[in-house]
Design an enzyme around this catalytic site. Structure first.
Site, PDB file in Angstrom:
ATOM      1  N   CYS A  96      -0.733   3.214  -6.406  1.00 23.10           N
ATOM      2  CA  CYS A  96      -1.846   3.002  -5.315  1.00 23.10           C
ATOM      3  C   CYS A  96      -1.999   1.433  -5.872  1.00 23.10           C
ATOM      4  O   CYS A  96      -2.447   1.214  -7.169  1.00 23.10           O
ATOM      5  CB  CYS A  96      -3.120   3.510  -5.498  1.00 23.10           C
TER       6      CYS A  96
ATOM      7  N   CYS B 111       0.971  -1.163  -0.066  1.00 20.65           N
ATOM      8  CA  CYS B 111       0.111   0.049  -0.065  1.00 20.65           C
ATOM      9  C   CYS B 111       0.744   1.225   0.146  1.00 20.65           C
ATOM     10  O   CYS B 111       1.546   1.555   1.075  1.00 20.65           O
ATOM     11  CB  CYS B 111      -0.977   0.087   1.260  1.00 20.65           C
TER      12      CYS B 111
HETATM   13  N1  DGL Z   1      -3.911   0.473  -1.729  1.00 18.36           N
HETATM   14  C1  DGL Z   1      -3.438   1.839  -1.017  1.00 18.36           C
HETATM   15  C2  DGL Z   1      -2.557   2.042  -1.983  1.00 18.36           C
HETATM   16  O1  DGL Z   1      -1.733   1.547  -2.355  1.00 18.36           O
HETATM   17  C3  DGL Z   1      -4.728   2.957  -1.058  1.00 18.36           C
HETATM   18  C4  DGL Z   1      -6.015   2.694  -0.829  1.00 18.36           C
HETATM   19  C5  DGL Z   1      -6.682   3.572   0.086  1.00 18.36           C
HETATM   20  O2  DGL Z   1      -6.731   4.721   0.263  1.00 18.36           O
HETATM   21  O3  DGL Z   1      -6.765   3.036   1.452  1.00 18.36           O
HETATM   22  O4  DGL Z   1      -2.072   3.474  -1.744  1.00 18.36           O
END
Ligand code: DGL
Length: 286
Positions: free
Chosen positions: A205, A91
């Site tokens: 993301c 993430c």
């Molecule tokens: N999957 C997350 C990232 O790589 C973000 C998603 C969220 O905002 O929770 O930034």
């Protein structure tokens, strides 16, 4: 802040464990599945736990202090519960905000995910690239420092979308949003200037690669969509080391922090990604 902090290029491999390593792959929701798939393909002989802090989704909406507090608290529970040998913060929003605190708190190797600015710059011939991320990642000092360090003459447009991660979640739950909604979110990535056009977009993301086919359909012109997952998988493989690649592993499991039912469409999507069982470890965001 040093820009090499997240590069993840230092760190010795794990010692020989005499068993398959246990790897915790962590995200705020389902986006980290794009990273898990790559790691699983590169390293099938490991015990995987996929943990989604969906009770606090979306992380992109949390301010930095709240995010760090939350990620540390969830990780505390997960590490006590799962005893991983290595953790992947799949993430960007969590890694660009909380990775230094995680490394300071836990004596475990952490592999992070940061915006793929260098690969995007390398992939561009026009000199115009975009970084598509959550608003949280766009706000981070670290993201800006990386652009400063690695962009050179390339012009980088930072685009923060507050809704795309949710659209990706909806897609996996079998409730896809319409093309118009997606087109509007990615539109600011496409810049035309002095006869040149953006030709590379870093998906900063981990949710966004779940939508790449949708992006391709609505994009005003073709670009290279840069997904950092293969590079993360290579990094995990290097850290696990030769000695730990051949143990007998159990099927991968998923853990969610929100107490909600897994619809059949999502269960099937998880199963396609190697996650046959799901568990709830209820942990509301306070
Ligand atoms: N999957 C997350 C990232 O790589 C973000 C998603 C969220 O905002 O929770 O930034």
């Amino acid at each position: 802040m040093g820009v090499d902090l997240f590069a993840g290029l230092s760190g010795a491999p794990l010692p020989a464990l005499g068993r398959a390593p246990k790897i915790l792959v962590f995200d705020s929701g389902l986006g980290g599945l794009t990273v898990l798939s790559e790691i699983l393909a590169a390293l099938p002989n490991a015990n995987y736990v996929y943990a989604a802090d969906d009770a606090a989704f979306p992380y992109g909406a949390l301010d930095e202090q709240r995010l760090v507090t939350r990620v540390l608290a969830v990780m505390e529970r997960l590490v006590a519960r799962e005893r991983p040998d290595l953790v992947v913060i799949a993430c960007n929003t969590a890694a660009t905000g909380a990775l230094p605190s995680l490394r300071a708190r836990f004596a475990l190797p952490f592999v992070g995910t940061v915006p793929a600015i260098k690969p995007a710059v390398r992939a561009s011939s026009s000199g115009l690239v975009s970084i598509l991320a959550t608003p949280g990642t766009v706000r981070r000092e670290h993201t800006r420092a990386m652009i400063e360090a690695f962009a050179g003459d390339t012009q980088v447009t930072l685009v923060g979308s507050p809704t795309l991660a949710g659209f990706a979640e909806a897609e996996l739950r079998g409730e896809p949003v319409n093309d118009e909604a997606i087109r509007a979110e990615i539109a600011p990535c496409f810049v035309e200037q002095d006869g040149r056009r953006t030709d590379a977009v870093a998906l900063a993301c981990t949710h966004f690669p779940l939508l790449t086919m949708r992006f391709e359909l609505v994009a005003p012109w073709p670009v290279a969509w840069i997904d950092p997952a293969p590079a993360i998988a290579r990094r995990v493989l290097a850290l696990v080391g030769e000695a730990n690649r051949f143990g007998v592993a159990s099927p991968a499991r998923a853990v969610f922090t929100a107490p909600r039912a897994t619809p059949a469409v999502l269960a099937a999507a998880l199963a396609r990604r190697g996650l046959a069982s799901t568990e709830q470890d209820d942990f509301p965001l306070t």
